[in-house]
Design an enzyme around this catalytic site. Structure first.
Site, PDB file in Angstrom:
ATOM      1  N   GLY A  46      33.980  -0.677 -16.987  1.00 58.98           N
ATOM      2  CA  GLY A  46      32.596  -0.273 -17.175  1.00 58.98           C
ATOM      3  C   GLY A  46      31.769  -1.408 -17.746  1.00 58.98           C
ATOM      4  O   GLY A  46      32.318  -2.353 -18.329  1.00 58.98           O
ATOM      5  N   GLN A  51      24.841  -5.482 -22.074  1.00 54.73           N
ATOM      6  CA  GLN A  51      25.922  -6.477 -22.062  1.00 54.73           C
ATOM      7  C   GLN A  51      25.614  -7.668 -21.153  1.00 54.73           C
ATOM      8  O   GLN A  51      26.307  -8.682 -21.214  1.00 54.73           O
ATOM      9  CB  GLN A  51      27.244  -5.837 -21.620  1.00 54.73           C
ATOM     10  CG  GLN A  51      27.785  -4.824 -22.624  1.00 54.73           C
ATOM     11  CD  GLN A  51      29.094  -4.254 -22.167  1.00 54.73           C
ATOM     12  OE1 GLN A  51      29.137  -3.333 -21.355  1.00 54.73           O
ATOM     13  NE2 GLN A  51      30.192  -4.825 -22.651  1.00 54.73           N
ATOM     14  N   CYS A  88      36.480  -3.523 -24.903  1.00 58.75           N
ATOM     15  CA  CYS A  88      35.111  -3.746 -24.447  1.00 58.75           C
ATOM     16  C   CYS A  88      34.983  -5.195 -24.002  1.00 58.75           C
ATOM     17  O   CYS A  88      35.493  -6.099 -24.675  1.00 58.75           O
ATOM     18  CB  CYS A  88      34.152  -3.467 -25.601  1.00 58.75           C
ATOM     19  SG  CYS A  88      32.424  -3.767 -25.202  1.00 58.75           S
ATOM     20  N   LEU A  89      34.292  -5.415 -22.888  1.00 54.37           N
ATOM     21  CA  LEU A  89      34.124  -6.795 -22.394  1.00 54.37           C
ATOM     22  C   LEU A  89      33.328  -7.652 -23.372  1.00 54.37           C
ATOM     23  O   LEU A  89      33.402  -8.878 -23.318  1.00 54.37           O
ATOM     24  CB  LEU A  89      33.454  -6.786 -21.016  1.00 54.37           C
ATOM     25  CG  LEU A  89      34.289  -6.179 -19.881  1.00 54.37           C
ATOM     26  CD1 LEU A  89      33.477  -6.123 -18.591  1.00 54.37           C
ATOM     27  CD2 LEU A  89      35.583  -6.963 -19.665  1.00 54.37           C
ATOM     28  N   HIS A 130      31.655   5.500 -23.654  1.00 54.80           N
ATOM     29  CA  HIS A 130      31.602   4.117 -24.149  1.00 54.80           C
ATOM     30  C   HIS A 130      30.336   3.411 -23.651  1.00 54.80           C
ATOM     31  O   HIS A 130      29.628   2.764 -24.424  1.00 54.80           O
ATOM     32  CB  HIS A 130      32.868   3.384 -23.674  1.00 54.80           C
ATOM     33  CG  HIS A 130      32.949   1.943 -24.058  1.00 54.80           C
ATOM     34  ND1 HIS A 130      33.938   1.437 -24.879  1.00 54.80           N
ATOM     35  CD2 HIS A 130      32.173   0.877 -23.728  1.00 54.80           C
ATOM     36  CE1 HIS A 130      33.744   0.132 -25.043  1.00 54.80           C
ATOM     37  NE2 HIS A 130      32.692  -0.239 -24.345  1.00 54.80           N
ATOM     38  N   GLU A 131      30.047   3.567 -22.357  1.00 55.77           N
ATOM     39  CA  GLU A 131      28.891   2.860 -21.779  1.00 55.77           C
ATOM     40  C   GLU A 131      27.568   3.482 -22.231  1.00 55.77           C
ATOM     41  O   GLU A 131      26.599   2.765 -22.481  1.00 55.77           O
ATOM     42  CB  GLU A 131      28.987   2.819 -20.254  1.00 55.77           C
ATOM     43  CG  GLU A 131      30.243   2.166 -19.685  1.00 55.77           C
ATOM     44  CD  GLU A 131      30.602   0.814 -20.293  1.00 55.77           C
ATOM     45  OE1 GLU A 131      29.705   0.076 -20.747  1.00 55.77           O
ATOM     46  OE2 GLU A 131      31.804   0.496 -20.330  1.00 55.77           O
ATOM     47  N   HIS A 134      26.687   2.140 -25.508  1.00 57.57           N
ATOM     48  CA  HIS A 134      26.055   0.813 -25.425  1.00 57.57           C
ATOM     49  C   HIS A 134      24.538   0.929 -25.271  1.00 57.57           C
ATOM     50  O   HIS A 134      23.787   0.120 -25.819  1.00 57.57           O
ATOM     51  CB  HIS A 134      26.584   0.035 -24.212  1.00 57.57           C
ATOM     52  CG  HIS A 134      27.831  -0.754 -24.467  1.00 57.57           C
ATOM     53  ND1 HIS A 134      27.916  -1.748 -25.412  1.00 57.57           N
ATOM     54  CD2 HIS A 134      29.052  -0.707 -23.873  1.00 57.57           C
ATOM     55  CE1 HIS A 134      29.140  -2.282 -25.393  1.00 57.57           C
ATOM     56  NE2 HIS A 134      29.843  -1.663 -24.469  1.00 57.57           N
TER      57      HIS A 134
HETATM   58 NI    NI Z   1      31.793  -2.027 -23.937  1.00 56.59          NI
END
Ligand code: NI
Length: 145
Positions: A46, A51, A88-89, A130-131, A134
Site C-alpha cells: 500500500g 508518502q 511501512c515504506l 494503515h493507508e 496516513h
Molecule cells: Ni505506511
C-alpha cells in the site's frame, strides 16, 4: 508513469492531515499511476499520497489480488480484531505488531469520481486502515501494541 521518491519518517508532511480531492482530472490519474508504480517498485502492499509528498486523500493498495485505488476514502464499517506485524515504506526495515480490525468496509471514489466500495479481511483490512491513517497524518508506530 513514473516512480516517485518515498518520503521517510521524520518529514513533517507525514504528520499532516490531507485535503479531500475535488478535481478528478488528468493530474489525479497521473498521481495514482505513479503511486501504483512506486508501490510496486518497492514491493509494498500500500501507499498513500503524503508518502510521495502530496497532501491529498488518495491511496493505493495491492495485497496480491489486484490494485485498488481510492480517493477520499472512509471506513464505513469495521469489526473484529487482529494483532499482526506491520511495516511501512516510510519506515524501512522497521516492523512491529499493531491492533487493527479484522474486517473493514471502505467507500470512496475512483480516479473518475465514481463511487466505489470495498471490503477487506485480514491483511487487506490492515492495509486499508494503515493507508487511511496516513491521510490523517498517523504513522503505524503510534498503533503499536
Ligand atoms: Ni505506511
Amino acid at each position: 508513469m513514473a516512480i516517485r521518491n518515498i518520503v521517510l519518517e521524520g518529514e513533517p508532511i507525514l504528520y499532516k492531515k490531507c485535503r479531500e480531492v475535488e478535481n478528478f482530472d488528468d493530474r489525479l490519474g497521473i498521481l495514482i499511476d505513479d503511486m501504483i508504480d512506486t508501490m510496486k517498485n518497492s514491493r509494498g502492499v500500500g501507499l498513500a499520497a503524503p508518502q510521495v509528498g502530496i497532501l491529498k486523500r488518495v491511496l493505493v493498495i495491492d495485497v496480491g489480488d489486484g490494485v485498488i485505488e481510492l480517493v477520499n476514502p472512509e471506513i464505513v464499517e469495521s469489526s473484529g480484531e487482529q494483532i499482526e506485524e506491520e511495516g511501512c515504506l516510510s519506515c524501512p526495515g522497521f516492523y512491529a505488531k499493531t491492533l487493527r480490525p479484522m474486517f473493514v468496509t471502505v467507500k470512496g471514489k475512483n480516479r473518475h469520481g465514481e463511487e466505489v466500495k470495498y471490503t477487506g479481511k485480514a491483511l487487506k483490512a490492515r492495509a486499508f486502515c494503515h493507508e487511511i491513517d496516513h491521510l490523517d497524518g498517523i504513522l503505524f508506530k503510534s498503533r503499536i501494541v
